[in-house]
Scaffold this motif. Structure first.
Motif, PDB file in Angstrom:
ATOM      1  N   ALA A  46       0.124   3.576   4.874  1.00  0.00           N
ATOM      2  CA  ALA A  46      -1.083   3.830   4.083  1.00  0.00           C
ATOM      3  C   ALA A  46      -2.153   2.801   4.417  1.00  0.00           C
ATOM      4  N   ARG A  47      -3.375   3.281   4.563  1.00  0.00           N
ATOM      5  CA  ARG A  47      -4.508   2.379   4.798  1.00  0.00           C
ATOM      6  C   ARG A  47      -5.051   1.801   3.500  1.00  0.00           C
ATOM      7  N   HIS A  48      -4.779   2.473   2.387  1.00  0.00           N
ATOM      8  CA  HIS A  48      -5.274   1.999   1.088  1.00  0.00           C
ATOM      9  C   HIS A  48      -4.110   1.968   0.094  1.00  0.00           C
ATOM     10  N   LEU A  49      -3.819   0.787  -0.437  1.00  0.00           N
ATOM     11  CA  LEU A  49      -2.746   0.608  -1.414  1.00  0.00           C
ATOM     12  C   LEU A  49      -3.330  -0.051  -2.655  1.00  0.00           C
ATOM     13  N   GLU A  50      -2.894   0.425  -3.821  1.00  0.00           N
ATOM     14  CA  GLU A  50      -3.422  -0.078  -5.089  1.00  0.00           C
ATOM     15  C   GLU A  50      -2.275  -0.233  -6.091  1.00  0.00           C
ATOM     16  N   TYR A  51      -2.161  -1.415  -6.660  1.00  0.00           N
ATOM     17  CA  TYR A  51      -1.142  -1.665  -7.685  1.00  0.00           C
ATOM     18  C   TYR A  51      -1.530  -0.924  -8.956  1.00  0.00           C
ATOM     19  N   LEU A  52      -0.572  -0.182  -9.557  1.00  0.00           N
ATOM     20  CA  LEU A  52      -0.853   0.556 -10.790  1.00  0.00           C
ATOM     21  C   LEU A  52      -0.256  -0.097 -12.028  1.00  0.00           C
TER      22      LEU A  52
END
Length: 188
Positions: A104-110
Motif C-alpha cells: 500500500a502506498r497510503h497507510l493510516e492508523y485507525l
C-alpha cells in the motif's frame, strides 16, 4: 471512575508456546474477593496489526486461512505480529504483502481493538491501507492464502457467510466504511 480491584496475588498456572494462563486473586472495593484467569502473551509484547486493505473505494481484501480455534478455513482481514522495533504502519504493509500479495502506498492508523478483554490481554492495531499495488513477500504461513473481496456496502451480508466469524475484523471493516462515508469517498 471506578476503583480497580486490588491484586492480592498473581501466578502463572499454565504455559504453552503462544500463551500463559495467569491466575489473579482480586479484592473489589466492596470487599468481595474473586479468582480470575486470563490469557497473557508469552512476553514478546510487540503486538499485532490487522489491515483493512482497499483494492478500490468500495472493496476490501479478505484472506482465507486455516484457523485452529474453529478447526476450519475462515475469511478475515490480513493480520500478523509486529516485529521487535517495527513501526505499526511498516508492519501492516509487510503483513499485507505476505498474506494478500499487495503493498500500500497510503497507510493510516485507525484504532486498537481487543478480542475478549475479560479473558485476554492481547490487543490488535487496525490500519487502513489504500492505493494498493501488487507485491508479494514470503511469509510464515504454511500454505498460500486465497484472497477475496468484500463490498463495504454489503457488510451486513458478511456476517451470514459460513467462513466469516471474526468480530474484530467485522468491527474494523465497519470503522473503515464509516470513515470513508464521512470523508465522502463512499456513498451507501
Amino acid at each position: 471512575m471506578r476503583q480497580k480491584p486490588t491484586v492480592l496475588a498473581r501466578a502463572i498456572v499454565a504455559t504453552s508456546r503462544l500463551f500463559r494462563v495467569e491466575e489473579l486473586q482480586l479484592r473489589f472495593s466492596n470487599g468481595v474477593e474473586r479468582t480470575y484467569e486470563r490469557l497473557v502473551g508469552t512476553g514478546s509484547g510487540y503486538g499485532a496489526v490487522m489491515i483493512v486493505a482497499l483494492i478500490d473505494d468500495q472493496h476490501a481484501l479478505l484472506v482465507e486461512e486455516y484457523c485452529a480455534g474453529t478447526d476450519d478455513y475462515q475469511l478475515s482481514l490480513p493480520k500478523g505480529l509486529i516485529e521487535p522495533g517495527e513501526d505499526i504502519l511498516v508492519a501492516a504493509n509487510r503483513e499485507l504483502k505476505e498474506e494478500a500479495g499487495y503493498g500500500a502506498r497510503h497507510l493510516e492508523y485507525l484504532t486498537e481493538l481487543s478480542l475478549s478483554p475479560g479473558y485476554m490481554t492481547q490487543k490488535i492495531q487496525v490500519v487502513l491501507a489504500r492505493d494498493l499495488y501488487e507485491k508479494r513477500l514470503p511469509g510464515d504461513e504454511p500454505e498460500p492464502m486465497r484472497v477475496e473481496r468484500v463490498n463495504l456496502r454489503e457488510l451486513s451480508g458478511l456476517v451470514r457467510h459460513a467462513q466469516f466469524s471474526e468480530g474484530r475484523a467485522l468491527a474494523a471493516l465497519y470503522l473503515a466504511r464509516d470513515l470513508l462515508i464521512q470523508r465522502g469517498v463512499l456513498v451507501l
